[in-house]
Design an enzyme around this catalytic site. Structure first.
Site, PDB file in Angstrom:
ATOM      1  N   ARG A  35       0.719  -1.329  -0.094  1.00 40.92           N
ATOM      2  CA  ARG A  35      -0.028   0.034   0.046  1.00 40.92           C
ATOM      3  C   ARG A  35       0.852   1.378   0.089  1.00 40.92           C
ATOM      4  O   ARG A  35       0.468   2.284   0.711  1.00 40.92           O
ATOM      5  CB  ARG A  35      -1.076  -0.011   1.169  1.00 40.92           C
ATOM      6  CG  ARG A  35      -2.139  -0.830   0.891  1.00 40.92           C
ATOM      7  CD  ARG A  35      -3.168  -0.756   2.292  1.00 40.92           C
ATOM      8  NE  ARG A  35      -3.857  -1.894   2.488  1.00 40.92           N
ATOM      9  CZ  ARG A  35      -4.344  -2.145   3.497  1.00 40.92           C
ATOM     10  NH1 ARG A  35      -4.094  -1.381   4.868  1.00 40.92           N
ATOM     11  NH2 ARG A  35      -5.182  -3.192   3.806  1.00 40.92           N
ATOM     12  N   ARG A  39      -3.281   6.365   0.830  1.00 40.35           N
ATOM     13  CA  ARG A  39      -3.983   7.679   1.536  1.00 40.35           C
ATOM     14  C   ARG A  39      -3.102   8.192   2.759  1.00 40.35           C
ATOM     15  O   ARG A  39      -3.357   9.342   2.962  1.00 40.35           O
ATOM     16  CB  ARG A  39      -5.423   7.197   2.461  1.00 40.35           C
ATOM     17  CG  ARG A  39      -6.514   6.789   1.738  1.00 40.35           C
ATOM     18  CD  ARG A  39      -7.566   6.111   2.432  1.00 40.35           C
ATOM     19  NE  ARG A  39      -7.181   5.149   3.025  1.00 40.35           N
ATOM     20  CZ  ARG A  39      -8.017   4.459   3.858  1.00 40.35           C
ATOM     21  NH1 ARG A  39      -9.154   4.981   4.330  1.00 40.35           N
ATOM     22  NH2 ARG A  39      -7.732   3.056   4.572  1.00 40.35           N
ATOM     23  N   ARG A  48      -7.864  11.908  -4.695  1.00 43.38           N
ATOM     24  CA  ARG A  48      -9.075  11.087  -4.266  1.00 43.38           C
ATOM     25  C   ARG A  48     -10.125  12.121  -4.055  1.00 43.38           C
ATOM     26  O   ARG A  48     -11.444  11.998  -4.437  1.00 43.38           O
ATOM     27  CB  ARG A  48      -8.748  10.411  -2.864  1.00 43.38           C
ATOM     28  CG  ARG A  48      -8.277   8.828  -3.417  1.00 43.38           C
ATOM     29  CD  ARG A  48      -9.296   8.035  -3.985  1.00 43.38           C
ATOM     30  NE  ARG A  48     -10.434   7.624  -2.877  1.00 43.38           N
ATOM     31  CZ  ARG A  48     -11.396   7.742  -2.922  1.00 43.38           C
ATOM     32  NH1 ARG A  48     -12.075   8.429  -4.025  1.00 43.38           N
ATOM     33  NH2 ARG A  48     -12.595   7.039  -2.094  1.00 43.38           N
ATOM     34  N   ASP A  84      -7.238  -2.467  -6.994  1.00 40.46           N
ATOM     35  CA  ASP A  84      -7.718  -3.118  -6.064  1.00 40.46           C
ATOM     36  C   ASP A  84      -7.996  -4.610  -6.293  1.00 40.46           C
ATOM     37  O   ASP A  84      -8.030  -4.974  -7.503  1.00 40.46           O
ATOM     38  CB  ASP A  84      -8.860  -2.399  -5.520  1.00 40.46           C
ATOM     39  CG  ASP A  84      -9.556  -3.082  -4.117  1.00 40.46           C
ATOM     40  OD1 ASP A  84      -9.207  -2.412  -3.209  1.00 40.46           O
ATOM     41  OD2 ASP A  84     -10.295  -3.759  -4.201  1.00 40.46           O
ATOM     42  N   TYR A 145     -15.391 -11.766   0.224  1.00 38.87           N
ATOM     43  CA  TYR A 145     -16.171 -10.460  -0.030  1.00 38.87           C
ATOM     44  C   TYR A 145     -17.236 -10.629  -0.607  1.00 38.87           C
ATOM     45  O   TYR A 145     -18.274  -9.936  -0.654  1.00 38.87           O
ATOM     46  CB  TYR A 145     -15.172  -9.642  -0.872  1.00 38.87           C
ATOM     47  CG  TYR A 145     -14.175  -8.798  -0.242  1.00 38.87           C
ATOM     48  CD1 TYR A 145     -14.479  -7.908   0.734  1.00 38.87           C
ATOM     49  CD2 TYR A 145     -12.845  -9.109  -0.221  1.00 38.87           C
ATOM     50  CE1 TYR A 145     -13.412  -6.768   1.335  1.00 38.87           C
ATOM     51  CE2 TYR A 145     -11.693  -8.406   0.490  1.00 38.87           C
ATOM     52  CZ  TYR A 145     -12.336  -7.311   1.233  1.00 38.87           C
ATOM     53  OH  TYR A 145     -11.232  -6.712   2.053  1.00 38.87           O
TER      54      TYR A 145
END
Length: 339
Positions: A35, A39, A48, A84, A145
Site C-alpha cells: 500500500r 491515503r 481522491r 484493488d 467479499y
C-alpha cells in the site's frame, strides 16, 4: 523502464528487487512497501478529492500517476500497480462500490448455490529501471467479499457457506482461480515484471485444518496456473503464522511474511533457500524516529545479509503513516545494507 526491455525473461535481471526475488546477490537490500501508494500521501488524497477510487483504478493515466507517486517521492525499488483486488468480481457479475469511509460493498452478494452458478468467467483484458509488480487476491479472500458483501470481522456467512455447501464452495473457488489466473497472466503480458497473490483473510478466518481442506487446493491451482507467466510470483498470506509452512507450500517463488513472527523464524520455517519479503510491522512507522530505526535494524539483523530478502512491511501502510517516516525507512535500509 524495465528489465524486460533490457534482456529476455530468462536473462539475469539487473534491478535489485528482481534479483532478490530470484535469490541472487544484490549490492544492498531492496525495499518497497505494501500500500505504498495510498491515503498517507497528500498527493493521493488530493486526487481522491477529485476522483472516486474506481475512477482512479479504471483510468490508465490516473492509475499510472498514483502508482509512481511513492516511487518518485521516496526512491522505492519497485512500483506496484495501483488497483484493488476486487474489480475482477465486477466482470463476473457482482455489483461493486466503494463507500467513503466504509470500504467495499457488493450489492448482490452470493447467498445461494444458484448465485455461484450464475457467475461469469470472463477473459481478462490488458487492463525507467523500476520494476512493476502486478497483483491479485487469492480465491478465499475474493470469495469472502462476495459472500459477506463487504469486509467482515468474523466471516460467519463465508464459513457457513463453505461448510454447508461444499460442492458450491468448490465451484466458486474454481471460478475464481480461472478468473484470477487469467487476470495475473494478463498483467504479466502487459508488462508486470513480478506478480503478488494476496490472501488477506484466510489466515484470520480459518483454523489450520479448514485451510488445508477448503483453501489450500485452490491456492495450489492458482499458483500452478500462473507459473507459465514467466515472472517471479510472491505468495503473501496474512495471519497464517500457525500454518505458514503449509501456506507457503501452495506455491510461488517468493514468500511474503507478515509481521507476526520474527523474520528469521518465519524464513527458517519456509526454508532459507527460498526468497522472502517483509516484515516490519507497519505500525512501526507511527513511532518516533529512534524506535522506527531500531525496528528496521532488527528486521535487517534477522535477515543477516542472506540473499533473497526484499525489505517490506508485513501488511499495508495505514493512512496515518507520516510520509517522512516512509522516507526515513528507505534511507535507513540503504544506509545499513549498502556494500
Amino acid at each position: 523502464m524495465s528489465d524486460r526491455a533490457e534482456a529476455p525473461r530468462d536473462a539475469e535481471p539487473t534491478s535489485l528487487v528482481l534479483r532478490a526475488f530470484r535469490g541472487l546477490p544484490v549490492e544492498r537490500t531492496p525495499v518497497w512497501l505494501l500500500r505504498q501508494a495510498g491515503r498517507y500521501m497528500p498527493e493521493y488524497r488530493a486526487l481522491r478529492g477529485r476522483h472516486s477510487l474506481l475512477e482512479l483504478i479504471r483510468t490508465p493515466e490516473l492509475a499510472a500517476e498514483v502508482t509512481l507517486l511513492p516511487v518518485d517521492a521516496f526512491g522505492l525499488d519497485a512500483a506496484i500497480v495501483f488497483a484493488d483486488i476486487l474489480p475482477p468480481l465486477v466482470g463476473m457479475g457482482l455489483e461493486l462500490d466503494f463507500a467513503e469511509g466504509d470500504g467495499p460493498r457488493i450489492a448482490n452478494r452470493i447467498e445461494s448455490t444458484r448465485d455461484v452458478d450464475l457467475l461469469a468467467v470472463p477473459p481478462a483484458e490488458e487492463s525507467r529501471g523500476t520494476p512493476v509488480i502486478g497483483f491479485a487476491g487469492a480465491p478465499f479472500t475474493l470469495a469472502s467479499y462476495a459472500i459477506e458483501g463487504g469486509t467482515s470481522r468474523d466471516f460467519t456467512r463465508t464459513k457457513a457457506f463453505m461448510l454447508s455447501e461444499p460442492a458450491a464452495w468448490k465451484r466458486l473457488l474454481t471460478k475464481l482461480v480461472t478468473v484470477q489466473a487469467d487476470y495475473l497472466r494478463a498483467q504479466a503480458a502487459a508488462g508486470a515484471q513480478a506478480l503478488q497473490v494476496f490472501d488477506s483473510w484466510a489466515g484470520r478466518a480459518l483454523a489450520r485444518e479448514d485451510y488445508l481442506r477448503h483453501v489450500a487446493p485452490s491456492n495450489r491451482e492458482l499458483f500452478a496456473a500462473i507459473a507459465s507467466a514467466g515472472v517471479p510470483v510472491v505468495n503473501f498470506s496474512l495471519g497464517v503464522g500457525s500454518y505458514l509452512t503449509e501456506a507457503a507450500a501452495c506455491g510461488g517463488d517468493v514468500v511474503g511474511l507478515d509481521w507476526q513472527l520474527p523474520l528469521d523464524e518465519a524464513w527458517e520455517a519456509v526454508g532459507f533457500e527460498r526468497p522472502v519479503q517483509g516484515n516490519l510491522d507497519p505500525a512501526s512507522l507511527l513511532a518516533p524516529r529512534r524506535e522506527l530505526e531500531a525496528r528496521i535494524d532488527e528486521v535487517l539483523e534477522r535477515a543477516a545479509g542472506r540473499p533473497g530478502h526484499v525489505f517490506n512491511v508485513g501488511h499495508g501502510l495505514v493512512p496515518a503513516t507520516p510520509p517522512d517516516s516512509v522516507r526515513r525507512l528507505v534511507e535507513r535500509v540503504r544506509e545499513r545494507t549498502s556494500r
